[in-house]
Design a protein around this motif. Structure first.
Motif, mmCIF file in Angstrom:
data_model
loop_
_atom_site.group_PDB
_atom_site.id
_atom_site.type_symbol
_atom_site.label_atom_id
_atom_site.label_comp_id
_atom_site.label_asym_id
_atom_site.label_seq_id
_atom_site.Cartn_x
_atom_site.Cartn_y
_atom_site.Cartn_z
ATOM 1 N N THR A 1 7.394 2.131 7.298
ATOM 2 C CA THR A 1 8.295 1.622 6.261
ATOM 3 C C THR A 1 7.657 0.435 5.552
ATOM 4 O OG1 THR A 1 9.372 0.065 7.770
ATOM 5 C CG2 THR A 1 10.319 2.294 7.624
ATOM 6 N N ILE A 2 8.232 0.102 4.392
ATOM 7 C CA ILE A 2 7.795 -1.104 3.681
ATOM 8 C C ILE A 2 8.083 -2.339 4.525
ATOM 9 C CG2 ILE A 2 8.298 -2.554 1.672
ATOM 10 C CD1 ILE A 2 8.639 -0.004 0.036
ATOM 11 N N PRO B 1 0.831 -1.215 0.000
ATOM 12 C CA PRO B 1 0.000 0.000 0.000
ATOM 13 C C PRO B 1 0.859 1.257 0.000
ATOM 14 C CG PRO B 1 -0.078 -1.086 2.139
ATOM 15 C CD PRO B 1 0.626 -2.027 1.218
ATOM 16 N N LEU B 2 0.404 2.267 -0.706
ATOM 17 C CA LEU B 2 1.159 3.520 -0.773
ATOM 18 C C LEU B 2 0.921 4.394 0.459
ATOM 19 C CD1 LEU B 2 0.620 4.390 -4.547
ATOM 20 C CD2 LEU B 2 2.648 3.391 -3.463
ATOM 21 N N LEU C 1 7.218 3.755 3.531
ATOM 22 C CA LEU C 1 6.003 3.335 2.860
ATOM 23 C C LEU C 1 5.620 4.387 1.824
ATOM 24 C CD1 LEU C 1 3.863 0.980 3.247
ATOM 25 C CD2 LEU C 1 2.419 2.746 4.264
ATOM 26 N N GLY C 2 5.232 3.950 0.645
ATOM 27 C CA GLY C 2 4.882 4.866 -0.428
ATOM 28 C C GLY C 2 5.981 5.032 -1.452
ATOM 29 N N ALA C 3 7.192 4.577 -1.120
ATOM 30 C CA ALA C 3 8.301 4.707 -2.070
ATOM 31 C C ALA C 3 8.146 3.748 -3.244
ATOM 32 C CB ALA C 3 9.632 4.472 -1.361
ATOM 33 N N GLU C 4 7.529 2.588 -3.001
ATOM 34 C CA GLU C 4 7.338 1.589 -4.042
ATOM 35 C C GLU C 4 5.971 0.945 -3.857
ATOM 36 O OE1 GLU C 4 9.414 1.133 -6.479
ATOM 37 O OE2 GLU C 4 11.094 2.301 -5.680
ATOM 38 N N GLU C 5 5.299 0.677 -4.983
ATOM 39 C CA GLU C 5 3.996 0.010 -4.905
ATOM 40 C C GLU C 5 4.126 -1.505 -4.995
ATOM 41 O OE1 GLU C 5 -0.492 0.305 -6.856
ATOM 42 O OE2 GLU C 5 1.183 1.400 -7.760
ATOM 43 N N PHE C 6 5.212 -1.979 -5.602
ATOM 44 C CA PHE C 6 5.438 -3.415 -5.723
ATOM 45 C C PHE C 6 6.878 -3.724 -5.336
ATOM 46 C CE2 PHE C 6 2.052 -2.506 -8.743
ATOM 47 C CZ PHE C 6 1.124 -3.486 -8.434
#
Length: 305
Positions: A26-27, A19-20, A66-71
């Motif tokens: 963080t991711i 999730p963005l 979080l939000g830096a990459e979607e996948f």
């Protein structure tokens, strides 16, 4: 979406949607919550080793916000697998198409507790073809014919055959002979509406809705113990053949799902589901030539002729 990581030992990388926006800083924090059954520290170490990457193949750090990459992509850590002691037999191989005879118990693709013990991974390693991709699937419990695409450039043409129902599929099944069984009722066409509910292992039949599944059922042979049928599905709904035979009182031998869902138990290799993908017929979309493939396998409970 193409993976930035190559196939490794026959296994492709796993893609995860992140999730963005959300409550995770963080991711890594999101993945720790998502995979709560894993050791958090072990997951963080995988970030530190550069094993979790972005779409361009760039390794992500444990503090990537979080939000830096979607996948993100990563290789699944191999589970402890029970070896499935049956081989995949290659019946046909050319530049574009591979057709195999899959044994009972072997899944088509990696999933759950099976990774390397899948037809896809075994074949990629056996044939040295990392691009190999299944064109259709068989249940893990079902044996028989399975088609794979060997090249991305021509994969769509073969996939369209199944989407357009241009492949004639024939199956065999063996069922316990029910009391009062009447052979004169066959051949017959059986239809109903099948739906798959999220989180449920069995499909459901909805008698109030228009049929979305259809199977022509013929009798090959029978004795005092079993009925051996030939099945021609017009549609390809999940567990369709198993559901249709069970509805007719001909539940397939050794089926732990239909008509009654049995408690999960370890595989009994001596009692495979008596369902076999017997034949595939189609017009090759590249050459225009007719193609016919027939299994070399048989069902052990079928009546002797």
């Amino acid at each position: 979406m193409a993976s930035p990581l190559p196939v490794r030992d026959g296994v492709g990388a796993t893609r995860l949607h992140v999730p963005l926006r959300g409550d995770w800083p963080t991711i890594a924090a999101y993945m720790i919550e998502r995979f709560f059954h894993l050791d958090p520290q072990r997951l963080l170490v995988r970030f530190d080793r550069g094993e979790i990457v972005a779409r361009d193949g760039r390794p992500l750090a444990r503090d990537t916000p979080l939000g830096a990459e979607e996948f993100v992509w990563y290789y699944r850590e191999p589970p402890l697998e029970r070896e499935i002691p049956f081989e995949v037999d290659v019946l046909h191989e050319d530049r574009d198409l591979v057709v195999v005879d899959k044994p009972h118990f072997l899944p088509t693709t990696p999933g759950g507790k099976y990774l390397r013990n899948s037809a896809l991974v075994r074949l990629r390693n056996l044939l040295g073809t990392p691009e190999l991709t299944p064109i259709h699937r068989l249940d893990r419990a079902t044996a028989g014919l399975l088609m794979f695409s060997a090249r991305q450039e021509t994969r769509g043409a073969y996939q369209l055959l199944f989407e357009n129902r241009a492949v004639r599929k024939t199956y065999e099944a063996v069922s316990a002979r029910p009391a009062g069984w009447d052979a004169a009722a066959f051949p017959l066409v059986y239809r109903n509406h099948i739906r798959k509910n999220r989180g449920e292992v069995c499909v459901q039949v909805d008698a109030a809705r228009e049929p979305n599944s259809e199977t022509l059922i013929e009798v090959l042979s029978a004795d005092e113990r079993v009925v051996h049928t030939l099945l021609h599905p017009h549609s390809g709904k999940m567990h369709q053949l198993r559901v249709h035979l069970a509805a007719l009182g001909l539940g397939i031998l050794n089926d732990g799902f239909y008509p009654v869902l049995l408690p999960e138990a370890p595989d009994d290799f001596a009692r495979p589901l008596q369902l076999l993908a017997r034949e595939l017929r189609f017009t090759d979309p590249l050459s225009g030539e007719p193609r016919r493939f027939v299994t070399r396998r048989s069902l052990q409970e079928a009546p002797r002729r």
